[in-house]
Design a protein around this motif. Structure first.
Motif, PDB file in Angstrom:
ATOM      1  N   ILE A 139      29.341 -40.943   3.817  1.00 51.29           N
ATOM      2  CA  ILE A 139      29.616 -40.521   2.440  1.00 51.29           C
ATOM      3  C   ILE A 139      29.663 -41.760   1.552  1.00 51.29           C
ATOM      4  CG2 ILE A 139      30.915 -38.467   3.148  1.00 51.29           C
ATOM      5  CD1 ILE A 139      33.478 -40.076   2.594  1.00 51.29           C
ATOM      6  N   GLU A 140      29.812 -41.528   0.268  1.00 48.16           N
ATOM      7  CA  GLU A 140      29.892 -42.655  -0.666  1.00 48.16           C
ATOM      8  C   GLU A 140      31.326 -43.162  -0.796  1.00 48.16           C
ATOM      9  OE1 GLU A 140      28.928 -42.963  -5.309  1.00 48.16           O
ATOM     10  OE2 GLU A 140      27.178 -42.483  -4.087  1.00 48.16           O
ATOM     11  N   GLY A 141      32.295 -42.231  -0.722  1.00 43.51           N
ATOM     12  CA  GLY A 141      33.687 -42.638  -0.857  1.00 43.51           C
ATOM     13  C   GLY A 141      34.617 -41.452  -0.724  1.00 43.51           C
ATOM     14  N   LEU A 142      35.911 -41.728  -0.910  1.00 43.60           N
ATOM     15  CA  LEU A 142      36.955 -40.713  -0.817  1.00 43.60           C
ATOM     16  C   LEU A 142      37.722 -40.662  -2.136  1.00 43.60           C
ATOM     17  CD1 LEU A 142      38.286 -41.604   2.738  1.00 43.60           C
ATOM     18  CD2 LEU A 142      37.141 -39.460   2.119  1.00 43.60           C
ATOM     19  N   ARG A 143      37.919 -39.447  -2.628  1.00 42.83           N
ATOM     20  CA  ARG A 143      38.726 -39.230  -3.827  1.00 42.83           C
ATOM     21  C   ARG A 143      40.163 -38.946  -3.415  1.00 42.83           C
ATOM     22  NH1 ARG A 143      35.679 -34.760  -7.367  1.00 42.83           N
ATOM     23  NH2 ARG A 143      37.507 -35.162  -8.649  1.00 42.83           N
ATOM     24  N   GLY A 168      53.127 -40.380  -1.234  1.00 42.98           N
ATOM     25  CA  GLY A 168      52.648 -40.092  -2.582  1.00 42.98           C
ATOM     26  C   GLY A 168      51.262 -39.505  -2.652  1.00 42.98           C
ATOM     27  N   VAL A 169      50.517 -39.465  -1.548  1.00 42.90           N
ATOM     28  CA  VAL A 169      49.155 -38.925  -1.539  1.00 42.90           C
ATOM     29  C   VAL A 169      49.221 -37.420  -1.280  1.00 42.90           C
ATOM     30  CG1 VAL A 169      46.902 -38.977  -0.425  1.00 42.90           C
ATOM     31  CG2 VAL A 169      48.177 -41.103  -0.781  1.00 42.90           C
ATOM     32  N   GLU A 170      48.641 -36.622  -2.188  1.00 51.63           N
ATOM     33  CA  GLU A 170      48.654 -35.166  -2.050  1.00 51.63           C
ATOM     34  C   GLU A 170      47.348 -34.617  -1.503  1.00 51.63           C
ATOM     35  OE1 GLU A 170      49.739 -33.403  -5.761  1.00 51.63           O
ATOM     36  OE2 GLU A 170      51.890 -33.565  -5.317  1.00 51.63           O
ATOM     37  N   GLY A 171      46.256 -35.337  -1.685  1.00 50.89           N
ATOM     38  CA  GLY A 171      44.970 -34.844  -1.207  1.00 50.89           C
ATOM     39  C   GLY A 171      43.936 -35.940  -1.129  1.00 50.89           C
ATOM     40  N   VAL A 172      43.001 -35.787  -0.199  1.00 55.71           N
ATOM     41  CA  VAL A 172      41.889 -36.729  -0.022  1.00 55.71           C
ATOM     42  C   VAL A 172      40.646 -35.909   0.271  1.00 55.71           C
ATOM     43  CG1 VAL A 172      40.995 -38.720   1.233  1.00 55.71           C
ATOM     44  CG2 VAL A 172      43.480 -38.465   0.914  1.00 55.71           C
ATOM     45  N   ALA A 173      39.557 -36.196  -0.431  1.00 59.47           N
ATOM     46  CA  ALA A 173      38.317 -35.445  -0.227  1.00 59.47           C
ATOM     47  C   ALA A 173      37.123 -36.384  -0.349  1.00 59.47           C
ATOM     48  CB  ALA A 173      38.197 -34.300  -1.239  1.00 59.47           C
ATOM     49  N   PRO A 174      36.064 -36.168   0.449  1.00 62.06           N
ATOM     50  CA  PRO A 174      34.867 -37.014   0.380  1.00 62.06           C
ATOM     51  C   PRO A 174      33.996 -36.654  -0.814  1.00 62.06           C
ATOM     52  CG  PRO A 174      34.552 -35.285   1.983  1.00 62.06           C
ATOM     53  CD  PRO A 174      35.956 -35.126   1.496  1.00 62.06           C
ATOM     54  N   PHE A 175      33.168 -37.605  -1.233  1.00 62.07           N
ATOM     55  CA  PHE A 175      32.255 -37.328  -2.341  1.00 62.07           C
ATOM     56  C   PHE A 175      31.036 -38.230  -2.249  1.00 62.07           C
ATOM     57  CE2 PHE A 175      34.486 -40.979  -3.969  1.00 62.07           C
ATOM     58  CZ  PHE A 175      33.542 -41.653  -4.723  1.00 62.07           C
ATOM     59  N   VAL A 176      29.970 -37.764  -2.901  1.00 63.97           N
ATOM     60  CA  VAL A 176      28.765 -38.561  -3.139  1.00 63.97           C
ATOM     61  C   VAL A 176      28.364 -38.304  -4.578  1.00 63.97           C
ATOM     62  CG1 VAL A 176      26.331 -38.888  -2.603  1.00 63.97           C
ATOM     63  CG2 VAL A 176      27.968 -38.506  -0.750  1.00 63.97           C
ATOM     64  N   ALA A 186      26.416 -32.780   1.571  1.00 70.97           N
ATOM     65  CA  ALA A 186      25.300 -33.095   2.467  1.00 70.97           C
ATOM     66  C   ALA A 186      23.980 -33.129   1.702  1.00 70.97           C
ATOM     67  CB  ALA A 186      25.242 -32.074   3.601  1.00 70.97           C
ATOM     68  N   ASP A 187      23.808 -32.203   0.749  1.00 70.01           N
ATOM     69  CA  ASP A 187      22.595 -32.190  -0.071  1.00 70.01           C
ATOM     70  C   ASP A 187      22.520 -33.452  -0.932  1.00 70.01           C
ATOM     71  OD1 ASP A 187      22.057 -29.747   1.041  1.00 70.01           O
ATOM     72  OD2 ASP A 187      22.752 -28.582  -0.695  1.00 70.01           O
ATOM     73  N   ALA A 188      23.671 -33.849  -1.499  1.00 70.21           N
ATOM     74  CA  ALA A 188      23.700 -35.050  -2.338  1.00 70.21           C
ATOM     75  C   ALA A 188      23.405 -36.300  -1.514  1.00 70.21           C
ATOM     76  CB  ALA A 188      25.058 -35.173  -3.025  1.00 70.21           C
ATOM     77  N   ALA A 189      23.954 -36.378  -0.306  1.00 74.44           N
ATOM     78  CA  ALA A 189      23.702 -37.535   0.565  1.00 74.44           C
ATOM     79  C   ALA A 189      22.233 -37.617   0.953  1.00 74.44           C
ATOM     80  CB  ALA A 189      24.585 -37.442   1.807  1.00 74.44           C
ATOM     81  N   ARG A 190      21.623 -36.465   1.188  1.00 67.66           N
ATOM     82  CA  ARG A 190      20.203 -36.439   1.561  1.00 67.66           C
ATOM     83  C   ARG A 190      19.343 -36.933   0.397  1.00 67.66           C
ATOM     84  NH1 ARG A 190      20.170 -31.543   3.005  1.00 67.66           N
ATOM     85  NH2 ARG A 190      20.955 -31.995   5.109  1.00 67.66           N
ATOM     86  N   LEU A 191      19.710 -36.526  -0.840  1.00 68.77           N
ATOM     87  CA  LEU A 191      18.953 -36.968  -2.007  1.00 68.77           C
ATOM     88  C   LEU A 191      19.089 -38.468  -2.227  1.00 68.77           C
ATOM     89  CD1 LEU A 191      19.610 -34.137  -4.649  1.00 68.77           C
ATOM     90  CD2 LEU A 191      17.415 -34.775  -3.652  1.00 68.77           C
ATOM     91  N   LYS A 192      20.251 -39.013  -1.961  1.00 73.16           N
ATOM     92  CA  LYS A 192      20.475 -40.445  -2.161  1.00 73.16           C
ATOM     93  C   LYS A 192      20.106 -41.257  -0.917  1.00 73.16           C
ATOM     94  CE  LYS A 192      23.436 -42.253  -4.738  1.00 73.16           C
ATOM     95  NZ  LYS A 192      24.628 -42.862  -5.346  1.00 73.16           N
ATOM     96  N   ARG A 193      19.634 -40.544   0.116  1.00 81.39           N
ATOM     97  CA  ARG A 193      19.191 -41.171   1.357  1.00 81.39           C
ATOM     98  C   ARG A 193      20.323 -41.950   2.045  1.00 81.39           C
ATOM     99  NH1 ARG A 193      13.107 -43.159  -0.488  1.00 81.39           N
ATOM    100  NH2 ARG A 193      12.274 -41.040  -0.763  1.00 81.39           N
ATOM    101  N   ILE A 194      21.499 -41.357   1.990  1.00 83.03           N
ATOM    102  CA  ILE A 194      22.633 -41.891   2.732  1.00 83.03           C
ATOM    103  C   ILE A 194      22.555 -41.339   4.148  1.00 83.03           C
ATOM    104  CG2 ILE A 194      25.165 -41.884   2.908  1.00 83.03           C
ATOM    105  CD1 ILE A 194      25.290 -41.722  -0.109  1.00 83.03           C
ATOM    106  N   PRO A 195      22.743 -42.169   5.156  1.00 84.27           N
ATOM    107  CA  PRO A 195      22.624 -41.694   6.547  1.00 84.27           C
ATOM    108  C   PRO A 195      23.512 -40.475   6.832  1.00 84.27           C
ATOM    109  CG  PRO A 195      22.777 -44.084   6.480  1.00 84.27           C
ATOM    110  CD  PRO A 195      23.024 -43.611   5.093  1.00 84.27           C
ATOM    111  N   THR A 196      23.044 -39.617   7.726  1.00 83.03           N
ATOM    112  CA  THR A 196      23.763 -38.402   8.082  1.00 83.03           C
ATOM    113  C   THR A 196      25.170 -38.740   8.589  1.00 83.03           C
ATOM    114  OG1 THR A 196      21.683 -37.343   8.686  1.00 83.03           O
ATOM    115  CG2 THR A 196      23.716 -36.321   9.498  1.00 83.03           C
ATOM    116  N   GLY A 197      26.152 -37.989   8.083  1.00 83.29           N
ATOM    117  CA  GLY A 197      27.538 -38.198   8.495  1.00 83.29           C
ATOM    118  C   GLY A 197      28.276 -39.223   7.681  1.00 83.29           C
TER     119      GLY A 197
END
Length: 415
Positions: free
Chosen positions: A222-226, A90-98, A209-220
């Motif tokens: 993410i916040e979650g998966l959509r 049932g899953v059609e797509g998965v993408a990372p986000f911040v 990557a720009d959003a992660a840098r602004l939120k100071r999330i470690p390189t590599g």
């Protein structure tokens, strides 16, 4: 050609006659009332179906149907998790986000915004954003370039065009030699999207990557998966089941928590408005009752003559049931034709009225979409026609029963 007596007499009584024009006028009013009631039902339910469709395709096409978020604010080693989710049923797509909430400033103007950091190459699997670009390209979002894609209304409020600079201010303080200052970053506008909904006024995209840098999330990380599902109604239960199968510490969210109330409100309004508009059909049915009662009173001598010629009470009953049913059939047919015509053209008609008179009935500042949608569904159309014909048939029973009880001797006593 042979015509059944009940049908022949019932049709003759339906048409205008010289003996009593008032009854013919009431019959016409009944037909018009039924026509307007059926047409109004079809148009209103089509508009509600249109809102329902736009919510599913546009709003839920831009926001996550479901998401799996890192429990501590970030999710590491997410690529294997994504691959595991992609093969799930049932899953059609998965993408990372911040994601980050903040303020955009430009030309002295300030607007609140929800900034979503995305991977432009993967975003198309879970979102319709790439297909809604009015200017620029979603693929212009590249790591380290600090580009941003704005909603059309947001860009208009800020007075920003392609190539302009906007400042993003996050509600997080940074310590510097000048003291504690808000975290800020300048972005270049490289795209503008438009979905014709409230999201145009409060949503922006940047590279993940720009959003992660602004939120100071470690390189590599993410916040979650959509996630996007083949059936969005499966999202609430399926995403919880998928999260339990993962080794990582995560929590879930889905569209029923973010936009579920709006969807339920549309469904409730559709039912309530449909119920209220059916009252118009009931009023028209009462007109049919009054019309037939007056016809029965006016035609008592005719009924008595038919009875003396051998017509049974059942045949008299059918004559007046046919007359009332013909009124209902004609009114329902004309109403269905008018309703279908209006349902198919109401969006263009409202847009034309807005352009001619310079007004806007639906503003994205107030409503979740900025135009009037319409979707004619065959199920609703058939239901409305069936109920209208059924009510019309029921409305004929009492007057027809009274006609069948007319005694020939009593009716002809004073003739």
């Amino acid at each position: 050609m042979f015509t059944p007596l009940s049908l022949f007499v019932g049709w003759r009584y339906t048409r205008a006659n010289r003996s009593n024009h008032f009854i013919s006028f009431i019959s016409l009013v009944s037909t018009l009332g039924l026509m307007l009631g059926v047409a109004a039902l079809i148009v209103v339910l089509s508009v509600m179906n249109g809102f329902d469709r736009e919510l599913k395709e546009r709003i839920l096409g831009m926001v996550p149907q479901a998401s799996i978020n890192g429990y501590d604010g970030s999710l590491s080693n997410w690529q294997p998790i994504r691959e595991q989710l992609l093969v799930a049923k049932g899953v059609e797509g998965v993408a990372p986000f911040v994601q980050a909430q903040g303020m955009l400033t430009a030309s002295g103007r300030v607007q609140p915004v929800l900034v979503t950091g995305i991977d432009a190459a993967l975003e198309a699997t879970v979102s319709i954003a790439a297909n809604q670009m009015k200017q620029g390209d979603l693929n212009s979002l590249k790591a380290g370039e600090y580009n941003i894609v704005l909603g059309e209304l947001l860009a208009r409020f800020l007075g920003a065009n392609l190539g302009d600079k906007v400042n993003l201010v996050l509600p997080e303080a940074s310590v510097s030699v000048a003291g504690i200052v808000p975290r800020m970053k300048r972005f270049t506008v490289t795209g503008i999207f438009s979905v014709g909904a409230e999201l145009d006024a409060n949503l922006a995209y940047v590279d993940i990557a720009d959003a992660a840098r602004l939120k100071r999330i470690p390189t590599g990380e993410i916040e979650g998966l959509r996630l996007k599902f083949a059936n969005l109604f499966d999202a609430p239960n399926t995403v919880v089941s998928l999260a339990r199968q993962l080794d990582a510490r995560v929590y879930t969210s889905d569209w029923t928590r973010t936009h579920g109330n709006l969807f339920q409100a549309i469904q409730l309004e559709k039912r309530m408005i449909g119920l209220l508009l059916f009252l118009i059909v009931f009023v028209a049915a009462f007109n049919i009752v009054s019309t037939l009662v007056m016809v029965v009173t006016d035609k008592q001598s005719d009924i008595a003559i038919l009875r003396t010629l051998g017509a049974t009470p059942g045949r008299i009953l059918r004559i007046f049931m046919i007359q009332g049913s013909l009124i209902g059939f004609i009114g329902t047919l004309l109403g269905a034709l008018l309703g279908v015509l209006l349902a198919l053209t109401v969006s263009d008609l409202v847009a034309w009225i807005e352009s001619v008179f310079g007004i806007q009935f639906l503003s994205a500042d107030v409503y979740f979409i900025s135009y009037l949608p319409s979707e004619l569904q065959m199920g609703d159309l058939l239901l409305i026609i069936a109920v209208s014909l059924g009510i019309s048939l029921l409305a004929t029973l009492y007057p027809a029963w009274r006609a069948a009880r007319v005694e020939p001797a009593e009716a002809l006593r004073y003739e």
